[in-house]
Write an enzyme that holds these catalytic residues in place. Structure first.
Site, short mmCIF file in Angstrom:
data_model
loop_
_atom_site.label_atom_id
_atom_site.label_comp_id
_atom_site.label_asym_id
_atom_site.label_seq_id
_atom_site.Cartn_x
_atom_site.Cartn_y
_atom_site.Cartn_z
N ASP A 182 0.76 -1.28 0.05
CA ASP A 182 0.18 0.03 0.04
C ASP A 182 0.89 1.24 0.16
O ASP A 182 1.86 1.45 0.71
CB ASP A 182 -0.87 -0.20 1.08
CG ASP A 182 -1.78 1.06 1.19
OD1 ASP A 182 -2.69 1.06 0.57
OD2 ASP A 182 -1.89 2.11 2.01
N GLU B 212 14.48 -15.43 0.40
CA GLU B 212 14.83 -16.42 1.33
C GLU B 212 13.87 -17.61 1.25
O GLU B 212 14.09 -18.66 1.63
CB GLU B 212 14.79 -16.05 2.76
CG GLU B 212 15.78 -15.33 3.41
CD GLU B 212 15.24 -14.42 4.65
OE1 GLU B 212 14.34 -14.56 5.15
OE2 GLU B 212 16.09 -13.42 4.93
C1 NOJ Z 1 -4.45 2.90 -1.08
C2 NOJ Z 1 -5.69 2.18 -0.61
O1 NOJ Z 1 -5.83 1.53 -1.76
C3 NOJ Z 1 -6.55 2.88 -0.11
O2 NOJ Z 1 -7.87 2.29 0.02
C4 NOJ Z 1 -6.45 3.67 1.37
O3 NOJ Z 1 -7.17 4.68 1.60
C5 NOJ Z 1 -4.95 4.29 1.34
N1 NOJ Z 1 -4.08 3.63 0.33
C6 NOJ Z 1 -4.51 4.53 2.41
O4 NOJ Z 1 -4.02 3.34 3.04
#
Ligand code: NOJ
Length: 546
Positions: free
Chosen positions: A209, A261
């Site tokens: 993310d 790993e």
């Molecule tokens: C990207 C994620 O896809 C989204 O849903 C989220 O709000 C933001 N990152 C923050 O984590």
């Protein structure tokens, strides 16, 4: 499952948004056992892997992207034993699993953040996050004017244990998502532990993310950042103080050493808003290995635009040595069956605020285009990321009433942005029942009556259904895919057409009128193909007859 360590290069990955997929215990929230119960569906769909959005303990300030504990399961979604069972069922069905790693921020309920609030300014507990004194005579102003992605300020003031106002902390998203300080070695070490924890449990890979945000330059004087553009709109040269900084790559090189790993090596895909060239660094073999190509999400329905975007992504993948990652929908954007039902210049937020009535979508056109686009993507070299429900042709639920909305975008921006709940409504399995087979206890976001027509049960075995189209396309793709290149056909106006390595052709007529059907045996078509013509908004796969 193929033992090929390069399995991901051409994989079809299906995103499951766990809280909206299937609810086994009737509490209105989808759960891990629900997903396990639907593994036969996923197997019959023909996907290679599932990507699970966060299922970790969370107060759901941002749909689970606010993680309280990175190495556990939200009790409402199950237990670690349920997780192991899900992994076992997926693997037995030949399906791999990727989990989401949310490393830019934890939640404000994470034990680290609670310890930070309890500690004094300057204490090591605070160093895991980004705390600063405020400006003004009494520190009453935020350290600077940086905006949060969810609006308005990226800073929130804390209250000291004695009740007096304290320091401010940085959150590029909601205040419930304090940004971690990636200059603190303890933070870095803990994420290595998390990666190993899930890899040891049999997870095949990770979706990272906000991968481009982890490292920040907080040197003073603070540099201005463009308005709201922290994620989507910044110079593509590494000069932004908060996004896509060169230092971030050290982190991913250290993660790669962990992935390697394992046998086969664990894989990863970066969620990043960097442009195709800088994105290639995240996707390099010494880093995460893949990065999302989001470029088609806002490419207008136009053959030249599509071809240019696809070429740019193919070039990007050549730079990194990775493979492109095609995607049309995910949990953050209006579903593409609805986007394609609207004029390209429609302001999607205004459309959502008008409950999907202004303008009225042409859903028949949206579905025709969605089917044609999906087949186009599935014909391309590289991997394709599908979002749950798109295989049903599901449109956006644009008219969710204000009182059911959950997205922090809606709350933070004081109702100016409706947010992303309309694509997160649970998916319909059956044509009847209070939650269309999602679960016995209703759904955490209301499902409209028209979901009935899109339900899995209505579509299984119906040759013209969108579900059967996806199944056929995924089956054929396994047989046809080979190599990783394509040869573009000479441009006919309004047409995206290419021949794949093994000699089959994909032709997408993006115009509205028919074009002549090239020679060859039809393998699959996204809509009816009468006579010797490809109708408008239709993709046909052809086996060349030589
Ligand atoms: C990207 C994620 O896809 C989204 O849903 C989220 O709000 C933001 N990152 C923050 O984590």
């Amino acid at each position: 499952m193929t033992p090929d360590p390069q399995w991901w290069r051409q994989a079809v990955v299906y995103q499951v948004y766990p809280r909206s997929f299937a609810d086994s215990d009737g509490n209105g929230i989808g759960d891990l056992r629900g997903i396990t119960s639907r593994v036969p569906y996923l197997r019959d769909l023909g996907i290679d892997a599932v990507w699970l959005s966060p299922f970790y303990p969370s107060a759901l300030a941002d749909g689970g992207y606010d993680v309280d504990d990175y190495r556990n399961v939200d009790p409402r979604l199950g237990t670690l034993a349920d997780f192991d069972e899900l992994v076992g069922a997926l693997h037995a069905a030949g399906i791999r699993i990727l989990v989401d790693i949310v490393a830019n921020h934890s939640s404000n309920a994470h034990e680290w953040f609670r310890a930070a609030l309890a500690a004094a300014p300057g204490a090591p507990e605070r160093n895991r996050y980004i705390f600063r004194d405020g400006r003004g005579a009494r520190g009453e102003l935020p350290p600077n004017d940086w905006p949060s992605h969810f609006g308005p300020s990226a800073w929130t003031r804390t209250t000291n244990p004695d009740g007096t106002p304290g320091q401010w902390y940085l959150h590029l998203f909601a205040p419930e998502q304090p940004d971690l300080n990636w200059d603190d070695p303890e933070v870095a070490a803990d994420f290595i532990t998390t990666l190993r924890f899930w890899a040891d449990r049999g997870v095949d890979g990770f979706r990272i993310d906000a991968a481009h945000l982890l490292k920040k330059d907080l040197s003073e004087p603070y540099r201005p950042v463009p308005t709201i553009g922290i994620v989507a709109d910044y110079p593509d040269d590494g000069s932004h103080p908060l996004a896509d900084r060169d230092e971030v790559h050290e982190i991913y090189r250290s993660w790669r050493r962990v992935f390697d790993e394992y046998t086969p090596p664990r894989v990863a895909v970066a969620e990043t808003a960097a442009g195709p060239v800088r994105r290639a660094r995240y996707a390099g073999a010494d880093e995460l290995g893949q990065a999302f190509d989001f470029d088609l999400l806002d490419t207008p329905w136009d053959a030249v635009a599509f071809r240019d975007t696809i070429s740019a992504c193919l070039d990007g993948a050549r730079i990194s040595g990775s493979s492109p990652t095609w995607t049309l929908s995910n949990h953050d954007i209006v579903r593409h069956a609805s986007r394609y039902a609207l004029q390209a210049d429609t302001d999607l937020n205004r459309w959502l605020l008008a409950n999907g009535t202004d303008p009225l979508p042409d859903l028949a056109q949206g579905l025709r285009r969605a089917r044609a686009a999906a087949m186009l993507l599935l014909a391309l070299p590289g991997s394709t990321y599908l979002y749950q429900g798109e295989e049903l042709g599901l449109p956006e639920v644009a008219d969710l009433p204000a009182e059911v909305l959950q997205d922090p975008q809606w709350f933070r921006d004081a109702g100016a942005r409706k947010g992303r709940d309309g694509c997160r409504v649970p998916i319909p399995w059956e044509p009847t029942g209070p939650s269309f087979g999602f679960g016995s206890g209703g759904a955490h976001l209301p499902m409209p009556a028209w979901f009935s027509d899109y339900s899995v049960e209505r579509q299984v075995g119906v040759p013209t259904s969108t579900l059967e189209l996806y199944r056929a396309a995924l089956r054929l793709r396994r047989e046809l895919h080979a190599g990783e290149s394509l040869t573009w056909d000479d441009g006919t106006e309004g047409v995206v057409s290419f021949v794949r390595d093994t000699g089959w052709r994909s032709i997408t007529n993006m115009g509205s009128g028919p074009i002549p059907l090239p020679a060859g045996r039809i393998l699959l078509a996204s809509g009816p193909v009468p006579g010797h013509e490809v109708p408008g908004e239709t993709t046909v796969w052809l086996q060349r007859t030589t």
